[in-house]
Design an enzyme around this catalytic site. Structure first.
Site, mmCIF file in Angstrom:
data_model
loop_
_atom_site.group_PDB
_atom_site.id
_atom_site.type_symbol
_atom_site.label_atom_id
_atom_site.label_comp_id
_atom_site.label_asym_id
_atom_site.label_seq_id
_atom_site.Cartn_x
_atom_site.Cartn_y
_atom_site.Cartn_z
ATOM 1 N N ALA A 144 74.039 144.772 74.575
ATOM 2 C CA ALA A 144 74.240 143.385 74.993
ATOM 3 C C ALA A 144 75.545 142.888 74.375
ATOM 4 C CB ALA A 144 73.068 142.535 74.514
ATOM 5 N N LYS A 145 76.287 142.128 75.149
ATOM 6 C CA LYS A 145 77.602 141.655 74.678
ATOM 7 C C LYS A 145 77.394 140.302 73.998
ATOM 8 C CE LYS A 145 82.243 141.694 76.672
ATOM 9 N NZ LYS A 145 82.950 142.324 75.590
#
Ligand code: PMP
Length: 296
Positions: A144-145
């Site tokens: 996940a960014k």
């Protein structure tokens, strides 16, 4: 609105705790028509944004078609007639102390002019293995960014630059290679491309995915996603970093050991050339990756 006017309260949750997710998307202009900007793999970026948001119990503020339309409108109204970079983010917008996740969210997106980091023909970068390890999936997932996780990258970048090198490489706690600073890594060994697999605490890069496909389909190369040992980095024939912002960055040395001849390798150069044409809409088979916009 002008970026200077798009401000948030200093007690905003995302500012206090890093609880936001984001994307970096590029738009490419073409020499023949600089007002026509092609946004590269916009839908894949918003799909990843949606998946990142899901980890922090957030969601895209609208359906995909509307997200793409907003993106198109932002670029069109920016008036830029050059390569651009878009930064959409979804953030925890509650104004309070208290770190729990189940709360309000907001969406924002801005666009900036953005040139190329690496010009063809320039020497590659020097990279060094950072003593900071890549965040593990059960700490803050790299898949996940998440904004807060970029502290990990800031620490490693600061360390290697204090040691006189250009870019860090981060290893997982188990000693295998994860990725660079906001970039995935490819090595060339025995004519094959190798990149750390999806379980090596990487962000599943869209450039990585594009290059895998181009290498296999257009250059007929075998591409392998697997664990990569530290010593394989020193033994590589070629190496490059890749990501939306930097595109493809050839690596000249790792921990002051030259890679190959120290010059960008043949496969790296072929991929740079091909990728450069694909993102500007010069290869018909990959036009579906581009969202064209006419800038005002
Ligand atoms: N890893 C990290 C941690 C990143 O921030 C990025 C940039 N988004 C990448 C890899 C490369 O991903 P992409 O090719 O999708 O830009």
């Amino acid at each position: 609105m002008p970026v200077e006017e798009a401000n948030i309260n200093i007690m905003t949750h995302a500012f206090l705790y890093g609880t936001a997710v984001f994307e970096g998307i590029r738009g490419y202009s073409t020499a023949s028509d600089p007002g026509r900007i092609c946004i590269f793999r916009a839908e894949e970026h918003f799909t990843r944004l949606k998946r990142s948001a899901q980890v922090l119990k957030m969601r895209l503020p609208a359906e995909m078609a509307e997200m793409l339309d907003l993106t198109r409108q932002l670029v069109a109204r920016s008036g830029y007639r050059c390569d651009v970079y878009l930064r959409p983010l979804i953030y925890k917008s509650a104004v309070r102390i208290g770190v729990q996740l189940d709360d309000q969210q907001e969406f924002a997106m801005f666009v900036l002019p953005w040139g190329r980091k690496y010009q063809q023909g320039a020497p590659g970068v020097s990279v060094g293995i950072s003593s900071w390890r890549r965040l593990e999936d059960n700490a803050i997932p790299s898949r996940a960014k998440i904004n807060g996780s970029y502290v990990n990258i800031a620490l490693s970048t600061d360390e290697v630059s204090a040691n006189g090198l250009d870019e860090p490489l981060l290893l997982c706690e188990n000693g295998h290679l994860a990725e660079g600073a906001g970039m995935n890594v490819f090595l060339v060994r025995h004519g094959e491309l190798i990149t750390p697999g999806e379980n090596s605490n990487i962000l599943e890069g869209i450039t990585r995915d594009s290059l895998r496909l181009l290498a296999e389909k257009e250059l007929g190369l075998r591409v392998i996603g697997r664990d990569v040992d530290r010593s394989e980095l020193y033994a590589a024939d070629e190496m490059f970093l890749c990501g939306t912002g930097a595109e493809i960055l050839p690596v000249a040395s790792v921990d002051r050991r030259p890679i190959g001849t120290g010059q960008p390798g043949a496969i790296t150069c072929q991929l740079m050339q091909l990728y450069g044409r694909v993102v500007r809409g010069e290869v018909d088979a990959y036009r579906h990756w581009l969202l064209p916009v006419v800038s005002a």
